[in-house]
Design an enzyme around this catalytic site. Structure first.
Site, PDB file in Angstrom:
ATOM      1  N   GLU A 196       1.103  -1.235  -0.294  1.00  0.00           N
ATOM      2  CA  GLU A 196      -0.073   0.145   0.410  1.00  0.00           C
ATOM      3  C   GLU A 196       0.937   1.227   0.171  1.00  0.00           C
ATOM      4  O   GLU A 196       0.760   2.455   0.499  1.00  0.00           O
ATOM      5  CB  GLU A 196      -1.043  -0.355   1.312  1.00  0.00           C
ATOM      6  CG  GLU A 196      -2.090  -1.110   1.598  1.00  0.00           C
ATOM      7  CD  GLU A 196      -3.220  -1.216   2.577  1.00  0.00           C
ATOM      8  OE1 GLU A 196      -3.016  -0.777   3.274  1.00  0.00           O
ATOM      9  OE2 GLU A 196      -3.635  -1.968   2.127  1.00  0.00           O
ATOM     10  N   ASP A 244      -8.434  -9.038   3.449  1.00  0.00           N
ATOM     11  CA  ASP A 244      -8.669  -7.985   4.218  1.00  0.00           C
ATOM     12  C   ASP A 244      -9.419  -8.239   5.888  1.00  0.00           C
ATOM     13  O   ASP A 244      -9.562  -7.588   5.268  1.00  0.00           O
ATOM     14  CB  ASP A 244      -8.284  -6.681   3.835  1.00  0.00           C
ATOM     15  CG  ASP A 244      -8.000  -5.920   4.234  1.00  0.00           C
ATOM     16  OD1 ASP A 244      -7.215  -5.484   5.425  1.00  0.00           O
ATOM     17  OD2 ASP A 244      -7.717  -4.642   4.012  1.00  0.00           O
ATOM     18  N   GLU A 262     -13.105  -3.245  11.544  1.00  0.00           N
ATOM     19  CA  GLU A 262     -12.901  -1.599  10.455  1.00  0.00           C
ATOM     20  C   GLU A 262     -14.009  -2.344   9.440  1.00  0.00           C
ATOM     21  O   GLU A 262     -14.636  -1.319   8.669  1.00  0.00           O
ATOM     22  CB  GLU A 262     -11.461  -2.332   9.642  1.00  0.00           C
ATOM     23  CG  GLU A 262     -10.964  -1.663   8.704  1.00  0.00           C
ATOM     24  CD  GLU A 262      -9.907  -1.741   7.980  1.00  0.00           C
ATOM     25  OE1 GLU A 262      -8.940  -2.091   8.242  1.00  0.00           O
ATOM     26  OE2 GLU A 262      -9.105  -1.504   6.537  1.00  0.00           O
TER      27      GLU A 262
HETATM   28  O1  GCW Z   1      -7.158  -3.216   5.189  1.00  0.00           O
HETATM   29  C1  GCW Z   1      -5.948  -2.082   5.091  1.00  0.00           C
HETATM   30  C2  GCW Z   1      -6.771  -0.631   5.867  1.00  0.00           C
HETATM   31  C3  GCW Z   1      -5.223   0.077   6.232  1.00  0.00           C
HETATM   32  C4  GCW Z   1      -3.921  -0.234   6.674  1.00  0.00           C
HETATM   33  C5  GCW Z   1      -3.874  -1.706   5.991  1.00  0.00           C
HETATM   34  C6  GCW Z   1      -2.730  -2.652   6.847  1.00  0.00           C
HETATM   35  C7  GCW Z   1      -2.367  -0.164   8.378  1.00  0.00           C
HETATM   36  O2  GCW Z   1      -8.197  -1.050   5.597  1.00  0.00           O
HETATM   37  O3  GCW Z   1      -5.696   1.233   6.631  1.00  0.00           O
HETATM   38  O4  GCW Z   1      -3.116   0.125   7.186  1.00  0.00           O
HETATM   39  O5  GCW Z   1      -4.798  -2.695   5.710  1.00  0.00           O
HETATM   40  O6  GCW Z   1      -3.271  -3.350   7.343  1.00  0.00           O
HETATM   41  O7  GCW Z   1      -1.872  -2.530   6.779  1.00  0.00           O
END
Ligand code: GCW
Length: 830
Positions: free
Chosen positions: A289, A369, A397
């Site tokens: 990311e 995720d 989340e």
């Molecule tokens: O799903 C994503 C989240 C991010 C997070 C990432 C991760 C901290 O939306 O906010 O970043 O996973 O786990 O690194």
């Protein structure tokens, strides 16, 4: 009336037992601690016992520090195997204790003994004794208890500026304005909560890490955090930004094989250990990311992990926890073979033997995720030599962000109990994670918790059950999730049976209910991932972007083809028995059908329903169950304090309304996509609804809503530019009767509009668009699935021909938006 409670003590309230129960318990006279150092968990245990007994049993017990062979039967003695043996006590019962385990001995006529395998174990034993007393349970003659795995950590995604990524309970208790906070009272209270459920480690900062954490002043701050948590047996570690040598150190590169970079990290690590002598180590999110990592410098992931591992090795038992969450978020959806779920295995395959011994790979439970339902990550079956940490989330989340009640252990158990059949042998995920399957000495669990400085810690009293349960599940993943809730409910709210029963009923249906209205058959949580809110419904957001959380829904079919034969090959990443099961539609369980297969909406499930009818039905039944939560909660009125009662009641009512938003959004979206009607004629038919856009408007105008499915009929009304008031009026055409009047409106950032509703000229209700002050989830700044919400006024006597008027007063950019009004005869949900 019961005194108000804030939730700050969580499940450690130590409510006084009723006199008739307390009177029957042992009268304790003395607590004997085998240690007197303030930083020793044994001493902490003794003080906690003293405090707990004063509250639970109203007994004032003295505390002594000494090493004695025998003690009076009215004493509680706390120590470790080592300290007990030094008093000459024969400690044969403790032979089977593992790291952090304890032995609790409560024999009649003898002193109560808490013998920890180590100091933390002694503290865990003390908390167990206090739990038993608080619940008025009988004490065991002898209980040996060992944790399932040595690593039982929490992760906080706290940023140095005090914000928390995916945190729903206010700002950080650790950081503000770039520094560690001066007042760390809440940190100490957090450590106590963690220790009470056997959690022994904390990564303090966000995996999206800021390199200023390593500035000298922040190292001093980390030392203060570690000092405060140490007496509770909680060690700390930190997340690092891979590019710190460049960003903070002024080096030209952060290449993990560059000698200057290597020695820079060695120096920093030594410096950190000077501040935190028992640091756990480092957590690394790299090449994920947008974060930099070894691949940025043409090196392997193992090169990156090993650089940190070697820097840690001279300093004791420090580990590098390297996250497996490495993937390309610019994937091309037009290529049928592309699949984010394949990324972890693709990136880590072949590296198993390349890591230093102090590297651990942290793997999210599912391949994507933290979705409402995923199969276990296939990478869990690929590592033999390199130990793993299983990553869970306590912060919700994708699961309602604490404003929808979702009790998580039933979801976690689908992962813990899954048999991966590695090398043809039984390989339950929980046995892999515990280290048992491959003889790892260091492995276990981490959960992203993200408590904030709200007094409830997580933004909602009920959400704390997940933190409590996380601790208990890592201690023993086979523990019954019902027992866990009942214990939590009693400790948190009191011993009345109605409390435990009501909460159990709500909790045990909460995850399936959320799944029913948020994403069925393995399609994932259909929330908005494009605006990064990850909260309200927005099924279109899954596709058409590079994030790879695709549904591949078109007019005829839906689902990811992850088969080897025709799809992305992901099923083939699992060991053979599992791979064969997921490869074939017939053997793939319905609940994961769309995770592994792309099928027509008319495909028949094992239940006999078509996929689309299952969607419609599940959304209706899920939303219907959610309506019962606030009603069930009513049973607790008067049994618990009003403050906590009202706090929960408000959220459950909100959830009931938002569950209907979910239901209609998802159903409308797929109905529009495939054109297949609901067999039960519910989707698109709302007999008791008055669309705001059909009312007579003054100062209001009709506006389109994007996404269209977030509004009934695709449209809503908002006050006209410049207007400071708007009215929407209609004449009731329904038969006279008693109705619940529900108004669906939008409450977003940018203002706090005010509303009134009149029947003829009589005010029957008023409310404010101020949910951003009351709820914890991430808000958007527009009308959409996040902001759509409902307010209900019950049992209103309405006559046919009455005039119904809503008056809206906009505030800032929130233009008092309204979607529709429902006049609901008793018993009708819509
Ligand atoms: O799903 C994503 C989240 C991010 C997070 C990432 C991760 C901290 O939306 O906010 O970043 O996973 O786990 O690194």
């Amino acid at each position: 009336m019961l005194p108000p409670e804030t939730g700050l003590d969580g499940w450690l309230r130590y409510a006084a037992l009723p006199d008739e129960c307390a009177g029957l318990r042992t009268r304790y006279s003395t607590i004997i601690s085998h240690m007197d150092s303030q930083s020793s968990p044994i001493f902490t245990a003794a003080r906690e016992l003293q405090f707990g007994l004063s509250k639970i049993l109203s007994q004032n017990v003295s505390l002594e520090t000494k090493l004695l062979g025998t003690a009076a039967s009215s004493s509680i003695v706390v120590g470790t195997i080592k300290t007990f043996s030094s008093t000459g006590r024969d400690i044969h019962e403790t032979l089977s204790l593992k790291e952090d385990g304890y032995c609790l001995v409560c024999k009649d006529g003898k002193a109560t003994e808490i013998i920890g395998q180590n100091e933390r174990g002694a503290l865990y034993g003390a908390f167990e004794l206090l739990r038993l007393l608080s619940q008025n349970h009988p004490l065991p003659e002898m209980r040996i208890s060992n944790p399932s795995a040595p690593i039982r950590w929490v992760n906080q995604w706290d940023n140095l500026d005090g914000s928390i990524e995916r945190g729903y309970a206010g700002p950080s208790i650790f950081f503000a304005d770039g520094y560690v906070l001066d007042d760390l009272t809440r940190v100490q209270q957090y450590a106590r909560l963690l220790a009470s459920v056997g959690l022994n480690g904390l990564i303090v900062n966000n995996v999206n890490s800021n390199y200023n954490l390593l500035k000298p002043i922040n190292m001093q701050g980390l030392a203060r955090i570690a000092d405060i948590m140490r007496p509770w047996g909680v060690r700390i570690g930190i997340s690092l930004n891979f590019d710190t040598p460049k960003g903070l150190g002024g080096l030209q590169t952060s290449d993990p094989l560059d000698p200057d970079v290597i020695s820079w990290w060695e120096d920093i690590t030594s410096e950190l250990y000077r501040h935190v002598s028992d640091m756990l180590g480092y957590l690394i999110k790299a090449n994920s990311e947008g974060q930099p990592g070894p691949l940025t410098y043409g090196r392997t992931l193992a090169d990156g992990a090993n650089m940190f591992a070697r820097a840690l090795q001279p300093h004791g038992d420090g580990v590098v926890v390297y996250r497996a969450f490495v993937y390309n978020h610019h994937l091309d959806e037009s290529d049928w073979k592309n699949d984010r779920a394949n990324a972890a295995v693709e990136y880590f395959d072949g590296l198993d033997t390349q890591f230093e011994d102090n590297v651990i790979i942290q793997i999210k439970y599912g391949p994507i995720d933290f979705q409402i339902r995923e199969p276990p990550s296939p990478l869990l079956a690929h590592l033999r030599k390199t130990p793993i940490i299983l990553e869970l989330q306590v912060t919700q989340e994708y699961l309602g962000q604490q404003d929808h009640v979702v009790y998580l252990p039933p979801l976690w158990k689908t992962i813990f109990d899954f048999d991966l059949h590695i090398d043809g042998q039984q390989s339950l995920v929980r046995d892999v994670v515990s280290g048992q399957r491959f003889n790892w000495s260091k492995s276990g669990y981490a959960a992203v918790v993200n408590v904030g400085n709200d007094l409830t810690w997580l933004g909602s009293h009920l959400a704390m059950a997940n933190l409590y349960a996380y601790g208990l599940c890592t201690w023993d993943p086979q523990q019954s999730e019902v027992d866990i809730i009942q214990g939590w409910a009693q400790l948190t709210f009191g011993l009345y049976k109605t409390i435990a029963n009501t909460i159990t009923n709500i909790f045990m249906t909460s995850w399936p209910t959320y799944e029913d209205y948020s994403g069925n058959l393995g399609i994932q949580t259909l929330c908005d991932i494009v605006t990064h809110c990850h909260y309200g419904p927005c099924p279109a957001a899954q596709d058409g972007n590079g994030w790879g959380q695709w549904t591949r829904a078109d007019a005829h079919s839906i689902g990811m083809d992850r088969t080897v034969a025709t799809g992305t090959g992901n099923a083939g990443q699992y060991p053979q028995v599992v791979a064969e099961r997921f490869e074939c539609i017939d053997t793939t369980p319905d609940e994961l059908l769309l995770w592994f297969h792309h099928v027509p909406y008319t495909h028949r499930l094992k239940s006999g329903k078509t996929v689309i009818q299952h969607f419609y039905d599940a959304h209706y039944s899920g939303a219907c169950v959610a309506q019962t939560f606030p009603q069930q909660w009513e049973a607790l009125r008067g049994l618990i304090d009003d403050d906590r009662f009202d706090h929960v009641a408000f959220r459950l009512r909100y959830q009931a309304g938002h569950a209907l938003v979910w239901r209609d959004s998802i159903n409308n979206f797929y109905y529009a996509k495939c054109g297949i009607k609901d067999e039960h004629h519910r989707v698109g038919n709302h007999a008791w609804r008055i669309e705001a856009e059909d009312m007579t408007l003054e100062g209001y105008e009709v506006v389109p809503v994007t996404p269209f499915e977030a509004a009934s009929g695709g449209k809503a009304i908002a006050t006209m530019p410049g207007a400071d008031i708007g009215t929407a009026q209609c004449t009731v055409a329904f038969p006279s009767g008693i109705y619940d009047i529900a108004i669906n409106y939008y409450d977003h950032l940018g203002g706090r509009s005010q509303y009134q509703i009149f029947l003829n000229d009589i005010l029957i209700g008023a409310w404010k668009g101020d949910l951003e002050d009351k709820l914890s989830h991430d808000f958007s700044d527009r009308m959409d699935g996040h902001s759509a919400t409902r307010v209900t006024f019950n049992k209103v006597d309405v006559k046919k021909g009455d005039s119904l008027t809503i008056v809206g007063r906009p505030d800032g950019s929130e233009l008092a938006p309204i979607d529709y009004i429902s006049l609901l005869p008793q018993g009708i949900v819509d």
